[in-house]
Design a protein around this motif. Structure first.
Motif, mmCIF file in Angstrom:
data_model
loop_
_atom_site.group_PDB
_atom_site.id
_atom_site.type_symbol
_atom_site.label_atom_id
_atom_site.label_comp_id
_atom_site.label_asym_id
_atom_site.label_seq_id
_atom_site.Cartn_x
_atom_site.Cartn_y
_atom_site.Cartn_z
ATOM 1 N N HIS A 22 0.820 -1.202 0.000
ATOM 2 C CA HIS A 22 0.000 0.000 0.000
ATOM 3 C C HIS A 22 0.862 1.263 0.000
ATOM 4 O O HIS A 22 1.925 1.314 0.632
ATOM 5 C CB HIS A 22 -0.914 0.017 1.233
ATOM 6 C CG HIS A 22 -1.931 -1.073 1.248
ATOM 7 N ND1 HIS A 22 -3.202 -0.915 0.731
ATOM 8 C CD2 HIS A 22 -1.865 -2.350 1.686
ATOM 9 C CE1 HIS A 22 -3.877 -2.037 0.867
ATOM 10 N NE2 HIS A 22 -3.090 -2.920 1.441
ATOM 11 N N TYR A 24 0.161 4.021 1.499
ATOM 12 C CA TYR A 24 0.224 4.567 2.854
ATOM 13 C C TYR A 24 1.343 3.903 3.657
ATOM 14 O O TYR A 24 2.146 4.574 4.298
ATOM 15 C CB TYR A 24 -1.110 4.374 3.562
ATOM 16 C CG TYR A 24 -1.087 4.794 5.020
ATOM 17 C CD1 TYR A 24 -0.974 6.137 5.374
ATOM 18 C CD2 TYR A 24 -1.177 3.846 6.033
ATOM 19 C CE1 TYR A 24 -0.950 6.521 6.707
ATOM 20 C CE2 TYR A 24 -1.157 4.225 7.370
ATOM 21 C CZ TYR A 24 -1.042 5.553 7.700
ATOM 22 O OH TYR A 24 -1.003 5.942 9.021
ATOM 23 N N GLY A 94 -5.592 -1.803 8.407
ATOM 24 C CA GLY A 94 -5.424 -0.358 8.498
ATOM 25 C C GLY A 94 -5.707 0.135 9.900
ATOM 26 O O GLY A 94 -6.403 -0.526 10.679
ATOM 27 N N ASN A 142 -1.591 9.075 3.217
ATOM 28 C CA ASN A 142 -3.008 9.192 3.553
ATOM 29 C C ASN A 142 -3.809 9.713 2.374
ATOM 30 O O ASN A 142 -4.894 9.205 2.062
ATOM 31 C CB ASN A 142 -3.200 10.146 4.727
ATOM 32 C CG ASN A 142 -3.062 9.470 6.078
ATOM 33 O OD1 ASN A 142 -2.447 10.015 6.973
ATOM 34 N ND2 ASN A 142 -3.632 8.298 6.250
ATOM 35 N N GLU A 145 -4.274 7.242 -0.588
ATOM 36 C CA GLU A 145 -5.263 6.200 -0.320
ATOM 37 C C GLU A 145 -6.613 6.774 0.109
ATOM 38 O O GLU A 145 -7.518 6.020 0.472
ATOM 39 C CB GLU A 145 -4.738 5.239 0.746
ATOM 40 C CG GLU A 145 -3.558 4.417 0.264
ATOM 41 C CD GLU A 145 -3.362 3.143 1.057
ATOM 42 O OE1 GLU A 145 -4.343 2.643 1.634
ATOM 43 O OE2 GLU A 145 -2.227 2.652 1.092
ATOM 44 N N GLY A 147 -7.258 8.555 2.795
ATOM 45 C CA GLY A 147 -7.379 8.153 4.192
ATOM 46 C C GLY A 147 -7.818 9.206 5.165
ATOM 47 O O GLY A 147 -8.148 8.879 6.301
ATOM 48 N N ILE A 288 0.322 -2.190 5.467
ATOM 49 C CA ILE A 288 -0.652 -1.377 6.196
ATOM 50 C C ILE A 288 -1.371 -0.421 5.245
ATOM 51 O O ILE A 288 -0.746 0.475 4.676
ATOM 52 C CB ILE A 288 0.033 -0.559 7.313
ATOM 53 C CG1 ILE A 288 0.845 -1.477 8.230
ATOM 54 C CG2 ILE A 288 -1.010 0.218 8.119
ATOM 55 C CD1 ILE A 288 1.618 -0.729 9.300
ATOM 56 N N PRO A 289 -2.676 -0.569 5.072
ATOM 57 C CA PRO A 289 -3.435 0.440 4.321
ATOM 58 C C PRO A 289 -3.708 1.643 5.217
ATOM 59 O O PRO A 289 -3.379 1.631 6.403
ATOM 60 C CB PRO A 289 -4.727 -0.297 3.960
ATOM 61 C CG PRO A 289 -4.906 -1.280 5.068
ATOM 62 C CD PRO A 289 -3.518 -1.694 5.501
ATOM 63 N N THR A 290 -4.307 2.654 4.652
ATOM 64 C CA THR A 290 -4.590 3.845 5.434
ATOM 65 C C THR A 290 -5.601 3.535 6.532
ATOM 66 O O THR A 290 -6.139 2.421 6.599
ATOM 67 C CB THR A 290 -5.095 4.980 4.532
ATOM 68 O OG1 THR A 290 -5.071 6.214 5.264
ATOM 69 C CG2 THR A 290 -6.501 4.715 4.047
ATOM 70 N N SER A 291 -5.879 4.502 7.370
ATOM 71 C CA SER A 291 -6.665 4.273 8.575
ATOM 72 C C SER A 291 -8.036 3.690 8.258
ATOM 73 O O SER A 291 -8.314 3.305 7.125
ATOM 74 C CB SER A 291 -6.813 5.583 9.346
ATOM 75 O OG SER A 291 -7.371 5.367 10.624
ATOM 76 N N TRP A 292 -8.916 3.638 9.239
ATOM 77 C CA TRP A 292 -10.208 2.947 9.089
ATOM 78 C C TRP A 292 -11.175 3.728 8.208
ATOM 79 O O TRP A 292 -12.360 3.799 8.458
ATOM 80 C CB TRP A 292 -10.826 2.692 10.452
ATOM 81 C CG TRP A 292 -11.105 3.901 11.278
ATOM 82 C CD1 TRP A 292 -10.216 4.819 11.723
ATOM 83 C CD2 TRP A 292 -12.376 4.308 11.786
ATOM 84 N NE1 TRP A 292 -10.840 5.779 12.468
ATOM 85 C CE2 TRP A 292 -12.168 5.490 12.532
ATOM 86 C CE3 TRP A 292 -13.664 3.789 11.698
ATOM 87 C CZ2 TRP A 292 -13.195 6.159 13.162
ATOM 88 C CZ3 TRP A 292 -14.684 4.456 12.338
ATOM 89 C CH2 TRP A 292 -14.447 5.635 13.052
#
Length: 307
Positions: A22, A24, A94, A142, A145, A147, A288-292
């Motif tokens: 990813h 991010y 993420g 961020n 993606e 994010g 790790i993808p971006t946050s939730w």
């Protein structure tokens, strides 16, 4: 609104079998590599060996990854993870929080300084510039993606994110630019106040927190308390702490770089496991993808489609 930027950047850099790298997470990879390079360039000033630099890189990277995740789980996503505790360590879903990254870096720096016989303020001051770099490239990740979602805007640079109604402030780019612009500011402070007096740390804490508070006014937070997003309280706390530390360290003269009872740098061979472990920590964030964001985007869709 006409114009603006339609965000259609694919969040995955590449796929290899079942593994997806990813953008991010790649920002963390670049940030950790930049941290190692900075300490490698500064190691003679720190009286460190290449082994010391690797040890510091390992501890600091672990602190960032562990506390960044823990902060996101406990502060921003607890409602979800309280019902799904088995997923708390599912980095590949993420979920990292920048205030947690800072806490992890601070704890890691304290541990490194203690075990390497270095005064904490020396190392903390040294980490201010690479810390700003890591946070800056992280925000670019961020944005790539999608994010961090901003509030709606009619400005010509508004961004239309996939699945989100209307054009939004590119708040991730605002924050990323802010973090990267801290670097020349910190370098200017560094020229007048050598590392060890604490002023570099104080100025980083002050300007990161204060400027982010204003940037986050344009952010569509996942949740809030008393009318503002949860992160804003941490931004204000950092700004206040930065003011206090700046006042305390303004006239402080850097003390000896070594802590009392410091041991000489180890001259024993590096071995194979340190480079291997650090390389793993540098590459691990790629998963790790971006946050939730996906959960938050669904909430935004529901809210915007409500009659």
């Amino acid at each position: 609104m006409s114009g603006g930027f339609v965000h259609d950047i694919h969040p995955v850099m590449f796929s290899l079998g079942g593994f997806r790298a990813h953008w991010y997470g790649f920002a963390y990879t670049v940030g950790f590599a930049g941290l190692w390079l900075w300490l490698q360039l500064r190691r003679r000033s720190l009286s460190w060996t290449p082994r010391d630099v690797l040890d510091a890189g390992i501890v600091l990277s672990l602190g960032v990854l562990l506390l960044g995740r823990a902060f996101d789980v406990l502060v921003y996503e607890w409602r979800y993870y309280a019902e799904h505790p088995g997923q708390m360590l599912s980095y590949w879903r993420g979920g990292m929080a920048s205030h947690g990254l800072l806490a992890g870096a601070a704890i890691g720096a304290a541990l490194v300084a203690h075990f390497k016989g270095l005064r904490f303020l020396v190392l903390a001051d040294e980490l201010a510039v690479p810390g700003a770099f890591l946070l800056g490239v992280g925000r670019i990740g961020n944005f790539i993606e999608g994010g961090v979602i901003g509030i709606p805007t009619d400005l010509p640079w508004g961004v239309s994110f996939p699945g989100v109604e209307g054009f939004r402030h590119p708040v991730a780019l605002y924050d990323g630019a802010k973090n990267l612009l801290l670097i020349p500011l910190l370098l200017a402070v560094r020229r007048r106040h050598p590392p060890g007096g604490g002023l570099l740390l104080a100025q980083f804490v002050l300007w990161y927190g204060l400027l982010r508070f204003f940037v986050d006014l344009f952010r569509d937070y996942e949740g809030g308390f008393l009318g503002i997003g949860q992160g804003q309280y941490f931004n204000l706390a950092m700004a206040l702490l930065g003011v206090v530390l700046s006042a305390a360290f303004r006239r402080r003269v850097p003390r000896a770089r070594a802590a009392p009872g410091a041991v000489a740098p180890s001259r024993t061979p590096i071995g194979w496991w340190r480079p291997a472990l650090f390389l793993f920590l540098v590459l691990f964030p790629l998963c790790i993808p971006t946050s939730w964001t996906q959960v938050h985007i669904q909430e935004i869709r529901t809210r915007d489609s409500a009659p």
